[in-house]
Design an enzyme around this catalytic site. Structure first.
Site, mmCIF file in Angstrom:
data_model
loop_
_atom_site.group_PDB
_atom_site.id
_atom_site.type_symbol
_atom_site.label_atom_id
_atom_site.label_comp_id
_atom_site.label_asym_id
_atom_site.label_seq_id
_atom_site.Cartn_x
_atom_site.Cartn_y
_atom_site.Cartn_z
ATOM 1 C CB CYS A 130 -0.921 -0.013 1.220
ATOM 2 S SG CYS A 130 -1.935 1.475 1.380
ATOM 3 C CB CYS A 133 -0.335 2.214 4.176
ATOM 4 S SG CYS A 133 -2.016 1.713 3.792
ATOM 5 C CG ASP A 134 3.414 0.898 4.350
ATOM 6 O OD1 ASP A 134 2.999 1.414 5.403
ATOM 7 O OD2 ASP A 134 3.218 -0.286 4.053
#
Length: 301
Positions: A130, A133-134
């Site tokens: 992701c 997300c990251d």
């Protein structure tokens, strides 16, 4: 008999347990692996309201503690199927049967993995699924994206604004994503697309340092990378419930925005259901909606 059994202990399932317990219902949450779900793979999460930054494990622990504190029961076991008996649902597990008035299926969807040696150990240590997300962890670094569909191209475009260089690795001789995304990617000077090649080996023991790729003619070469984003699809975990759920061609549960399914008293929440956005916040939203709908069902409303 429980009022509600929740199948799956990720953000959707645990949120459902919190809402149902607060409504005065007895709740059992069944989870076959780690309570917390896919979020536990993220070493740092920065898109959860109220938390500027928190590890996936810590967030999962807070959810578990909240559900337990309200009275929910959590049990590790694998659910093998569900029998609809009208006013009661029989949940079949590898440790016997559990019975409830209503069931919420929140089994999530697993990211399709490459199937390479040491891959599991490198998830969260260089391998991610992701970019939202990251991606921020790879500011100014070199990253790779495996895949050539819309999801992979969207990941690559997002990462191109963050990383120094993005290498897209696609096993086919062409990208399968939309033309507009392909054109946008071609305009990015820091993006390299490698076609007709597969990732054959992951480099690094405890932390990813790069990948070995193999072309269609068998030639191999190594590419140093700080991170690798795998975007080759998702696998919904709904196979055991095909008789009580309507599944789309990809295996996701068909449900409306109230998380109801074709079977009265059975609800679907989170990443296992057909939806456009799969994030921890949308999973929690589904969990709340499904729980309130299940409470209404239990009360005959």
């Amino acid at each position: 008999m429980y009022d509600i059994i929740v199948v799956g202990g990720g953000p959707a399932g645990l949120t459902a347990a919190v809402y149902a317990e607060r409504a005065g219902k007895s709740v059992l949450v069944l989870e076959k692996s780690a309570f917390g779900g896919q979020i536990t793979f993220s070493p740092k999460v920065e898109n959860i309201p109220g938390h500027a930054a928190i590890s996936g494990n810590d967030f999962a622990a807070l959810l578990v503690d909240q559900a337990l504190g309200l009275g929910a029961e959590l049990e590790p076991c694998e659910v093998l199927g569900i029998k609809d008996c009208g006013d009661r649902k029989v949940v079949l597990t590898d440790d016997g049967e559990r019975i409830a008035k209503a069931v919420i299926i929140a089994t999530g969807a697993k990211h399709r993995m490459l199937g390479l040696e040491n891959e599991e150990n490198l998830v969260g240590n260089g391998i991610s699924f992701c970019a939202v997300c990251d991606g921020a962890f790879y500011q100014g670094k070199n990253v790779g994206v495996v895949g050539g569909g819309n999801s992979a191209l969207q990941e690559a475009l997002l990462l191109a604004d963050i990383a120094e260089k993005v290498t897209v690795i696609q096993n086919l001789g062409f990208l399968t994503g939309e033309k507009m995304l392909c054109d946008q990617l071609a305009e990015r000077k820091n993006v390299e697309v490698i076609l007709g090649s597969t990732v054959s080996r992951l480099l690094g023991e405890s932390e990813l340092s790069g990948v070995e790729i193999q072309s269609a003619d068998g030639e191999k070469r190594e590419i140093p990378l700080d991170g690798l984003f795998v975007a080759i699809g998702l696998l919904p975990q709904n196979g055991a419930f095909a008789d009580v759920l309507e599944l789309d061609k990809a295996g996701y549960a068909a449900s409306d925005e109230s998380c109801t399914t074709k079977t009265p008293g059975i609800f679907a929440a989170g990443d296992c259901r057909s939806k456009k956005i799969r994030q921890v916040t949308t999973a929690a939203s589904d969990g709340a909606i499904a729980a309130l709908a299940a409470c209404d069902f239990c009360e005959g409303r």
